[in-house]
Design a protein around this motif. Sequence first.
Motif, PDB file in Angstrom:
ATOM      1  N   ALA A 316      38.859  -0.598 -40.870  1.00 33.14           N
ATOM      2  CA  ALA A 316      39.632   0.617 -41.555  1.00 33.14           C
ATOM      3  C   ALA A 316      40.653  -0.284 -39.639  1.00 33.14           C
ATOM      4  CB  ALA A 316      39.200   1.848 -41.803  1.00 33.14           C
ATOM      5  N   SER A 317      40.127  -0.022 -38.813  1.00 31.52           N
ATOM      6  CA  SER A 317      41.176   0.133 -37.915  1.00 31.52           C
ATOM      7  C   SER A 317      42.149  -0.963 -37.979  1.00 31.52           C
ATOM      8  CB  SER A 317      39.913   0.645 -36.952  1.00 31.52           C
ATOM      9  OG  SER A 317      39.482   1.460 -36.814  1.00 31.52           O
ATOM     10  N   ALA A 322      44.303  -3.448 -47.373  1.00 29.52           N
ATOM     11  CA  ALA A 322      44.772  -1.931 -48.280  1.00 29.52           C
ATOM     12  C   ALA A 322      43.874  -1.115 -48.634  1.00 29.52           C
ATOM     13  CB  ALA A 322      45.534  -2.753 -49.192  1.00 29.52           C
ATOM     14  N   ALA A 323      42.856  -1.277 -48.725  1.00 27.18           N
ATOM     15  CA  ALA A 323      41.463  -0.378 -48.892  1.00 27.18           C
ATOM     16  C   ALA A 323      40.181  -0.776 -48.181  1.00 27.18           C
ATOM     17  CB  ALA A 323      41.629   0.166 -50.572  1.00 27.18           C
ATOM     18  N   VAL A 324      39.077   0.066 -47.772  1.00 29.28           N
ATOM     19  CA  VAL A 324      38.200  -0.636 -47.847  1.00 29.28           C
ATOM     20  C   VAL A 324      36.756   0.072 -49.435  1.00 29.28           C
ATOM     21  CG1 VAL A 324      35.682  -0.881 -46.592  1.00 29.28           C
ATOM     22  CG2 VAL A 324      38.420  -1.435 -45.394  1.00 29.28           C
ATOM     23  N   ALA A 341      27.778   8.165 -41.262  1.00 28.80           N
ATOM     24  CA  ALA A 341      28.244   6.482 -41.113  1.00 28.80           C
ATOM     25  C   ALA A 341      29.303   6.376 -42.370  1.00 28.80           C
ATOM     26  CB  ALA A 341      27.758   5.472 -41.647  1.00 28.80           C
ATOM     27  N   LEU A 342      29.360   6.809 -43.525  1.00 31.14           N
ATOM     28  CA  LEU A 342      30.392   6.962 -44.471  1.00 31.14           C
ATOM     29  C   LEU A 342      31.344   7.817 -44.164  1.00 31.14           C
ATOM     30  CD1 LEU A 342      28.333   6.746 -47.482  1.00 31.14           C
ATOM     31  CD2 LEU A 342      29.744   4.928 -46.675  1.00 31.14           C
ATOM     32  N   LEU A 343      30.540   9.189 -43.012  1.00 29.13           N
ATOM     33  CA  LEU A 343      31.523   9.924 -42.933  1.00 29.13           C
ATOM     34  C   LEU A 343      32.947   9.388 -41.666  1.00 29.13           C
ATOM     35  CD1 LEU A 343      29.660  13.397 -43.393  1.00 29.13           C
ATOM     36  CD2 LEU A 343      31.416  12.768 -44.940  1.00 29.13           C
ATOM     37  N   ALA A 344      32.132   8.365 -40.997  1.00 28.47           N
ATOM     38  CA  ALA A 344      32.866   8.683 -39.869  1.00 28.47           C
ATOM     39  C   ALA A 344      33.513   6.895 -40.104  1.00 28.47           C
ATOM     40  CB  ALA A 344      32.210   7.664 -38.611  1.00 28.47           C
ATOM     41  N   ALA A 345      33.339   6.595 -41.657  1.00 30.19           N
ATOM     42  CA  ALA A 345      34.358   5.415 -41.919  1.00 30.19           C
ATOM     43  C   ALA A 345      35.779   5.664 -42.360  1.00 30.19           C
ATOM     44  CB  ALA A 345      33.784   4.614 -42.994  1.00 30.19           C
ATOM     45  N   ARG A 346      35.333   7.370 -42.777  1.00 30.08           N
ATOM     46  CA  ARG A 346      36.216   8.169 -44.309  1.00 30.08           C
ATOM     47  C   ARG A 346      37.520   8.178 -42.706  1.00 30.08           C
ATOM     48  NH1 ARG A 346      35.078  13.477 -47.608  1.00 30.08           N
ATOM     49  NH2 ARG A 346      34.854  14.118 -45.506  1.00 30.08           N
ATOM     50  N   THR A 352      44.139   5.342 -39.900  1.00 31.15           N
ATOM     51  CA  THR A 352      45.108   4.735 -40.400  1.00 31.15           C
ATOM     52  C   THR A 352      45.437   4.070 -41.794  1.00 31.15           C
ATOM     53  OG1 THR A 352      42.741   2.827 -40.781  1.00 31.15           O
ATOM     54  CG2 THR A 352      43.640   3.279 -38.295  1.00 31.15           C
ATOM     55  N   GLY A 353      45.435   5.079 -42.161  1.00 29.70           N
ATOM     56  CA  GLY A 353      45.800   5.263 -43.482  1.00 29.70           C
ATOM     57  C   GLY A 353      45.391   3.946 -44.807  1.00 29.70           C
TER      58      GLY A 353
END
Length: 380
Positions: A316-317, A322-324, A341-346, A352-353
């Motif tokens: 994501a960074s 365009a999407a993960v 971990a999923l919350l941190a990724a979101r 970063t949009g």
Amino acid sequence: MFGQTTTGTPPATERGLEDLDAAAVAYAARIAGLPPDRRQEARDDLVRFALPFAGRLARRYRGRGEPLEDLEQVARLGLVNAVDRYDPERGSFTAYAAITIVGEIKRHFRDRTWGVHVPRRLRDLILEVGQATAALTSELSRSPTVAELAERLETPEEEILAALESAAGYSPASLNAPVGGESSAEFGDLVGASDNDLESVDDRVTVSGLLGRLPWRERRILAMRFYGNQTQAEIAARFGISQMHVSRLLSRALTWLRQAMLADAPAPWQTGAADGDPQRGPLAVRQAGDRLVVELAGEIDRDTAEQLRRTVVEAASAGTAAAVEVDLDGVDSVDMGGVAALLAAREAGRRTGIELVIAGAGPQVRQSLARAGLAVAVPD
């Protein structure tokens, strides 16, 4: 020779202490100035003269489990030593001979008559305990307690108990002694039994070595289940995971142990591998057009959560997609570490949009994520 009028010594019969001392003085005067090879006859005369004295000392110790003939032989050996070492300038021969003979008899009892080896310090304490027991029994008109013996001898109770137990080592019962009655069995037949656990020694040693190759969590769960007798629910509460997850971890660890015990070279433990497929990894990343797909399998727990968070956050960074998409089709359960971990990724995607899409989750996983505020995409 003793018994001849030329020496002035009375015949060799049982006499008083003064006669024995006089005979020793006469012996010392007789051998004075003689070469060593001519002293043997005088030495033999003095030994024969003192034999009754040695016999009286030996008879003091009869009735203690040793034949009188053996005690007399030991006493005579002590007498010979006393004669060979006697120095008239150091005092009475009678006193010196008595100490030497009695010492030899006691040494015989100490070193030769015990059926089981007992340290010398403990043997001496056993004698003191026996004497104190006799004295206290006479004073109290009953058998003394261990505490009373310890107080009398000023010795800790533990040592008194050790002495009482070790006293049986003086004359232990023979394993070949008959049990009695019409049976031909011996005492040794009643002692001990077949140890069926001996056959499992090799397996126990092998398992103990293999357990060291398991991760800490699996080792801990096995110990809690099979040594702590805890239920799977109790273990799950301790680790913060579901009971079903604990069941899978136990099954997977036991399967690996069984396979490793049968193999010449155990396969390495695959961290986070899916159940039933130890070669399959827990996380895979692939590019699908402008979307980065992260596929997961097995359980998302503390072992895989950090790897998941790092992979998704880095993707994501980086801004290369365009999407993960996180594909949870092969995931059976998600614990608190996986949710974090999923919350941190979101959150990283929001900064970063880049959109984070969670797909393929089963009903149980979807419910766990929904409670944390994570939506799961519904397939078209």
